[in-house]
Design a protein around this motif. Structure first.
Motif, PDB file in Angstrom:
ATOM      1  N   VAL A   1      -0.804   3.033   3.073  1.00 36.87           N
ATOM      2  CA  VAL A   1      -1.289   4.462   2.468  1.00 36.87           C
ATOM      3  C   VAL A   1      -1.327   5.478   3.461  1.00 36.87           C
ATOM      4  CG1 VAL A   1      -3.125   5.604   1.267  1.00 36.87           C
ATOM      5  CG2 VAL A   1      -2.517   3.484   0.594  1.00 36.87           C
ATOM      6  N   LEU A   2      -2.070   5.262   4.432  1.00 39.51           N
ATOM      7  CA  LEU A   2      -2.112   6.385   5.586  1.00 39.51           C
ATOM      8  C   LEU A   2      -0.672   6.778   6.141  1.00 39.51           C
ATOM      9  CD1 LEU A   2      -4.978   4.831   8.062  1.00 39.51           C
ATOM     10  CD2 LEU A   2      -5.047   6.780   6.516  1.00 39.51           C
ATOM     11  N   ARG A   3       0.229   5.873   6.167  1.00 36.84           N
ATOM     12  CA  ARG A   3       1.379   6.164   6.698  1.00 36.84           C
ATOM     13  C   ARG A   3       2.127   7.233   5.510  1.00 36.84           C
ATOM     14  NH1 ARG A   3       6.335   2.358   6.552  1.00 36.84           N
ATOM     15  NH2 ARG A   3       7.842   3.891   7.053  1.00 36.84           N
TER      16      ARG A   3
ATOM     17  N   ARG B   1      -9.936   0.011  13.693  1.00 39.01           N
ATOM     18  CA  ARG B   1     -10.685   1.066  14.742  1.00 39.01           C
ATOM     19  C   ARG B   1      -9.472   1.982  15.362  1.00 39.01           C
ATOM     20  NH1 ARG B   1     -12.819  -3.023  18.803  1.00 39.01           N
ATOM     21  NH2 ARG B   1     -13.212  -1.011  19.887  1.00 39.01           N
ATOM     22  N   PHE B   2      -8.245   1.509  15.332  1.00 50.31           N
ATOM     23  CA  PHE B   2      -7.328   2.234  16.252  1.00 50.31           C
ATOM     24  C   PHE B   2      -6.164   2.940  15.251  1.00 50.31           C
ATOM     25  CE2 PHE B   2      -9.298  -0.797  18.909  1.00 50.31           C
ATOM     26  CZ  PHE B   2     -10.022  -0.166  19.806  1.00 50.31           C
ATOM     27  N   SER B   3      -6.401   3.006  14.090  1.00 51.48           N
ATOM     28  CA  SER B   3      -5.321   3.398  13.510  1.00 51.48           C
ATOM     29  C   SER B   3      -5.367   5.334  13.131  1.00 51.48           C
ATOM     30  CB  SER B   3      -5.570   3.079  11.885  1.00 51.48           C
ATOM     31  OG  SER B   3      -6.837   3.512  11.025  1.00 51.48           O
ATOM     32  N   THR B   4      -4.589   5.812  12.821  1.00 53.92           N
ATOM     33  CA  THR B   4      -4.418   7.435  12.883  1.00 53.92           C
ATOM     34  C   THR B   4      -4.842   7.922  11.111  1.00 53.92           C
ATOM     35  OG1 THR B   4      -2.586   6.952  14.325  1.00 53.92           O
ATOM     36  CG2 THR B   4      -3.277   9.208  13.851  1.00 53.92           C
ATOM     37  N   PRO B   5      -5.911   8.066  10.970  1.00 51.95           N
ATOM     38  CA  PRO B   5      -6.930   8.343  11.872  1.00 51.95           C
ATOM     39  C   PRO B   5      -7.831   6.879  11.734  1.00 51.95           C
ATOM     40  CG  PRO B   5      -7.628   9.247   9.916  1.00 51.95           C
ATOM     41  CD  PRO B   5      -6.159   9.116   9.823  1.00 51.95           C
ATOM     42  N   PRO B   6      -8.736   6.469  12.640  1.00 48.77           N
ATOM     43  CA  PRO B   6      -9.905   5.445  12.428  1.00 48.77           C
ATOM     44  C   PRO B   6      -9.995   5.212  11.079  1.00 48.77           C
ATOM     45  CG  PRO B   6     -10.150   6.504  14.246  1.00 48.77           C
ATOM     46  CD  PRO B   6      -9.293   7.465  13.697  1.00 48.77           C
ATOM     47  N   LEU B   7      -9.776   3.954  10.515  1.00 51.20           N
ATOM     48  CA  LEU B   7      -9.987   3.737   9.111  1.00 51.20           C
ATOM     49  C   LEU B   7     -11.411   3.297   8.863  1.00 51.20           C
ATOM     50  CD1 LEU B   7      -8.653   3.271   6.252  1.00 51.20           C
ATOM     51  CD2 LEU B   7      -8.319   0.950   6.973  1.00 51.20           C
TER      52      LEU B   7
ATOM     53  N   GLY C   1       2.490  14.844   4.591  1.00 50.11           N
ATOM     54  CA  GLY C   1       2.026  15.979   5.105  1.00 50.11           C
ATOM     55  C   GLY C   1       0.584  16.199   4.714  1.00 50.11           C
ATOM     56  N   LEU C   2       0.089  15.034   4.112  1.00 54.74           N
ATOM     57  CA  LEU C   2      -1.532  15.291   3.665  1.00 54.74           C
ATOM     58  C   LEU C   2      -2.376  14.787   4.847  1.00 54.74           C
ATOM     59  CD1 LEU C   2      -0.963  13.594  -0.128  1.00 54.74           C
ATOM     60  CD2 LEU C   2      -1.914  16.230   0.572  1.00 54.74           C
ATOM     61  N   ARG C   3      -3.383  15.484   4.935  1.00 51.91           N
ATOM     62  CA  ARG C   3      -4.253  15.364   6.081  1.00 51.91           C
ATOM     63  C   ARG C   3      -5.333  14.167   5.522  1.00 51.91           C
ATOM     64  NH1 ARG C   3      -6.460  20.941   6.965  1.00 51.91           N
ATOM     65  NH2 ARG C   3      -6.457  20.733   4.651  1.00 51.91           N
ATOM     66  N   VAL C   4      -5.861  13.460   6.343  1.00 52.13           N
ATOM     67  CA  VAL C   4      -6.900  12.639   6.153  1.00 52.13           C
ATOM     68  C   VAL C   4      -7.995  12.793   7.273  1.00 52.13           C
ATOM     69  CG1 VAL C   4      -7.471  10.026   6.352  1.00 52.13           C
ATOM     70  CG2 VAL C   4      -5.370  10.585   5.235  1.00 52.13           C
ATOM     71  N   PRO C   5      -9.036  12.861   7.108  1.00 54.29           N
ATOM     72  CA  PRO C   5      -9.642  12.913   5.648  1.00 54.29           C
ATOM     73  C   PRO C   5      -9.964  14.396   4.800  1.00 54.29           C
ATOM     74  CG  PRO C   5     -11.366  13.415   7.122  1.00 54.29           C
ATOM     75  CD  PRO C   5     -10.239  13.333   8.035  1.00 54.29           C
ATOM     76  N   GLU C   6      -9.209  15.436   5.521  1.00 54.45           N
ATOM     77  CA  GLU C   6      -9.438  16.630   4.837  1.00 54.45           C
ATOM     78  C   GLU C   6      -9.123  16.681   3.228  1.00 54.45           C
ATOM     79  OE1 GLU C   6      -8.128  16.189   7.699  1.00 54.45           O
ATOM     80  OE2 GLU C   6      -9.295  17.149   9.252  1.00 54.45           O
ATOM     81  N   ASP C   7      -7.746  16.254   3.080  1.00 56.88           N
ATOM     82  CA  ASP C   7      -7.234  16.101   1.996  1.00 56.88           C
ATOM     83  C   ASP C   7      -7.496  15.121   1.157  1.00 56.88           C
ATOM     84  OD1 ASP C   7      -5.947  18.754   2.533  1.00 56.88           O
ATOM     85  OD2 ASP C   7      -4.236  17.642   3.426  1.00 56.88           O
ATOM     86  N   VAL C   8      -7.248  13.851   1.628  1.00 58.31           N
ATOM     87  CA  VAL C   8      -7.553  12.393   1.027  1.00 58.31           C
ATOM     88  C   VAL C   8      -8.532  11.900   2.072  1.00 58.31           C
ATOM     89  CG1 VAL C   8      -6.711  10.703   0.309  1.00 58.31           C
ATOM     90  CG2 VAL C   8      -5.509  12.679   0.065  1.00 58.31           C
ATOM     91  N   ALA C   9      -9.443  11.285   1.459  1.00 61.34           N
ATOM     92  CA  ALA C   9     -10.529  10.348   2.462  1.00 61.34           C
ATOM     93  C   ALA C   9      -9.866   8.794   1.950  1.00 61.34           C
ATOM     94  CB  ALA C   9     -11.845  10.342   1.988  1.00 61.34           C
ATOM     95  N   VAL C  10      -9.784   7.965   2.819  1.00 65.10           N
ATOM     96  CA  VAL C  10      -9.421   6.735   2.722  1.00 65.10           C
ATOM     97  C   VAL C  10     -10.354   5.857   3.331  1.00 65.10           C
ATOM     98  CG1 VAL C  10      -7.380   5.021   3.458  1.00 65.10           C
ATOM     99  CG2 VAL C  10      -6.807   7.614   2.856  1.00 65.10           C
TER     100      VAL C  10
ATOM    101  N   GLY D   1       0.758  -1.220   0.008  1.00 69.20           N
ATOM    102  CA  GLY D   1       0.015   0.172  -0.110  1.00 69.20           C
ATOM    103  C   GLY D   1       0.811   1.096   0.086  1.00 69.20           C
ATOM    104  N   ALA D   2       1.836   1.169   0.744  1.00 65.13           N
ATOM    105  CA  ALA D   2       2.716   2.368   0.961  1.00 65.13           C
ATOM    106  C   ALA D   2       3.364   2.713  -0.597  1.00 65.13           C
ATOM    107  CB  ALA D   2       3.824   2.104   2.057  1.00 65.13           C
ATOM    108  N   ALA D   3       4.038   1.554  -1.136  1.00 63.29           N
ATOM    109  CA  ALA D   3       4.572   1.804  -2.376  1.00 63.29           C
ATOM    110  C   ALA D   3       3.635   2.423  -3.444  1.00 63.29           C
ATOM    111  CB  ALA D   3       5.033   0.344  -2.974  1.00 63.29           C
ATOM    112  N   ALA D   4       2.362   1.874  -3.400  1.00 61.78           N
ATOM    113  CA  ALA D   4       1.367   2.267  -4.395  1.00 61.78           C
ATOM    114  C   ALA D   4       1.092   3.951  -4.054  1.00 61.78           C
ATOM    115  CB  ALA D   4       0.022   1.499  -4.212  1.00 61.78           C
TER     116      ALA D   4
END
Lengths: 335, 335
Positions: A250-252, A277-283, A258-267, A222-225
DNA sequence: CCATCGGTTGACATCGTTGTAATCAACGAT
DNA sequence: ATCGTTGATTACAACGATGTCAACCGATGG
């Protein structure tokens, strides 16, 4: 058993009949036997039962890896469900190796187990299609046209459609998809669902937003993508990942850029593993109905073991979307 | 087996002897038997072996939950290790329930398994101390003074000391500890190691930096602790969490409060689970030597099953610190 | 009052392997 | 030539349960 029989004043066969819950034992006799069993603290010897009856009371659950939380979760439910039906479950990690998966289907464990549940990883849809299967088997995963055994499948396409529709409804239009692979199975189905949703909303499908990732197991996929996507310069405002592991990668990367989730990008992810439930932010994630899958798989298998015949049954598990912060869901309290 | 015997021109007992690898079979005879076995595709019937010999060839591994990656990981290794020794491993999730853990120790599975490995969660050190244990058992976890069975333990105190020393070496002095509980076991040991390291460096221990968290399983425990710490106003520049799960919760709260890791706060976890490599940022964590634990536990158990007697053995697993970005380790490439 | 019938119970053999103890061949020592 | 030894092999019984089928029971109907 002979001691119990004497204590209850019956023959060993009657004791056996009571313990096996065979019909045709008078209630009063049954009670007498059970009392004697209790008094003597007697327990059936499973080895002897197995030898005589030919049933092992064991089912195998073959999965790629136990350390993947998704499978750990399913495994735990399968074990519990098996116990409910009176079966012991043996977990068999295949390490995603072709030979091990084949062994499950060709009855390698023949006298060791009564049946098996297989979650294939190395065996593709083409391999499975019409393959010969030995003994009672239930397959998990992608839907097959001509299934060689009973199946419990996710509605990959529908679930994917739901996830993408959710992003569209939130006003996102440049939605990337992470995890495409031509596997003729789940990946293709999820991609199809993605296309369905876009098409239905009149949004064109941009090939620049389709990101390959053959190895779903690793967050690094996911990170590579995500890195490729960012470096390509293609604008995007959402990412739909074909599983949670890749979504975490991807979140990482988004965070590090420096992209904000979900403001800049929703995941949005897929699997609804406990960590989501516990990722940053919750997924936000698609829940593919693991509980139902485990329950149904054991059920189908046990019924097959106990004599059900006929064409393979296919059960499609229900799915639903769990909306969390990563796609604009409410900020959940931290604790 | 009778067929094989005829084909090889020997008695069934000789076939049995060859297959059981009993000594005292002439090399030439052995070869002849094996050829016949191959030719006929014969396989031992395990049920009959079990009935006759009284050995099941099965060991149980009782752990709280399979969906916790730490246990999934250990379980997978235990299964592989068991197979190497010719044993089938049955995973038994105890759900951290006292009764189930007790059942393992009191030989509840008596005729079903030859022995068991138990990773206790509900049973505390006081409960285990000197408890009577039925049959071959190996305990994982905290060190006991008077162990009722063989044990494989982590060096909680030493590992904890290493982690905190690492933070001190990086120039941090206000180091919070997350996960203290008076359990007389791992929690106390890890706290002791934390104190050791501070004391050795001449840094006072500030009670305000000791954060209780009775339930280590949930990230929310870590999150809650972080919230309390922040709200208390006590200054801090590092957090040492007694396991990874809580560390992830801490990371999440720090991020949501706008604190940078590791610039503002360094974070270290404990367990080195697979996810620690992929959190945001990657988590420095103590690797408690899971591979070694699994290997040693199975080894001890198998030797016990196969007749070893004498006082319980205690093996302390090696640990080492895996330094990643969360405590100032090098920025790892994302892919 | 006896034959019959459905519902229970029991005697016996059997599942496939392994432990015990006996058998057998070969050999050196007496 | 006989005997004790050693090493290899074997005959036999037994592990503890269950399937088969016969025996038995009381009750019903003729």
């Amino acid at each position: 058993m002979a001691d119990v029989a004497v204590a209850a004043g019956v023959s060993v066969k009657t004791v056996s009949n009571v313990l096996a819950e065979h019909p045709g034992v008078r209630e009063e006799t049954r009670a007498r036997v059970l009392t004697a069993v209790d008094a003597l603290g007697y327990r059936l010897n499973p080895a002897a039962s197995r030898l005589r009856s030919g049933r092992t009371g064991v089912i195998a659950f073959a999965l790629p890896h136990l350390y993947q939380p998704y499978f750990g979760d399913v495994a735990e439910r399968v074990i519990a469900e098996g116990e409910r039906h009176g079966y012991t479950v043996v977990i068999e990690p295949t390490d995603a190796l072709l030979a091990r998966e084949r062994a499950v289907l060709s009855g390698g464990r023949a006298q060791q187990v009564d049946g098996a549940i297989l979650s294939p990883a190395a065996l593709g849809v083409i391999d499975l299609q019409g393959l010969h299967v030995e003994g009672p088997v239930v397959l998990l995963g992608a839907r097959l046209d001509d299934p060689p055994a009973d199946q419990v499948v996710m509605d990959d396409r529908g679930a994917s459609r739901t996830a993408v529709a959710h992003l569209l409804a939130a006003g996102r239009t440049r939605i990337a998809a992470v995890g495409t692979t031509q596997d003729g199975g789940s990946a293709d189905e999820r991609e199809a669902g993605y296309r369905d949703a876009l098409t239905a909303a009149g949004v064109p499908v941009d090939p620049a937003l389709l990101l390959d990732a053959p190895d779903w197991d690793r967050r690094s996929s996911g990170a590579a993508a995500a890195v490729r996507l960012l470096d390509s310069g293609a604008p995007f405002d959402a990412v739909f990942c074909f599983n949670d592991a890749m979504a975490f990668g991807v979140l990482r990367v988004l965070a590090s850029r420096g992209l904000r989730v979900p403001e800049d990008v929703a995941v949005v992810g897929f699997d609804n593993t406990e960590q989501s439930r516990f990722s940053t932010p919750p997924l936000t994630s698609v829940d593919p109905g693991q509980e139902q899958i485990a329950r149904t798989a054991v059920d189908l298998l046990v019924r097959r073991i106990e004599g059900r015949t006929g064409a393979p049954e296919v059960v499609v598990a229900d799915h639903h979307l769990v909306v969390r912060e990563s796609s604009g869901g409410p900020r959940t309290p931290v604790v």
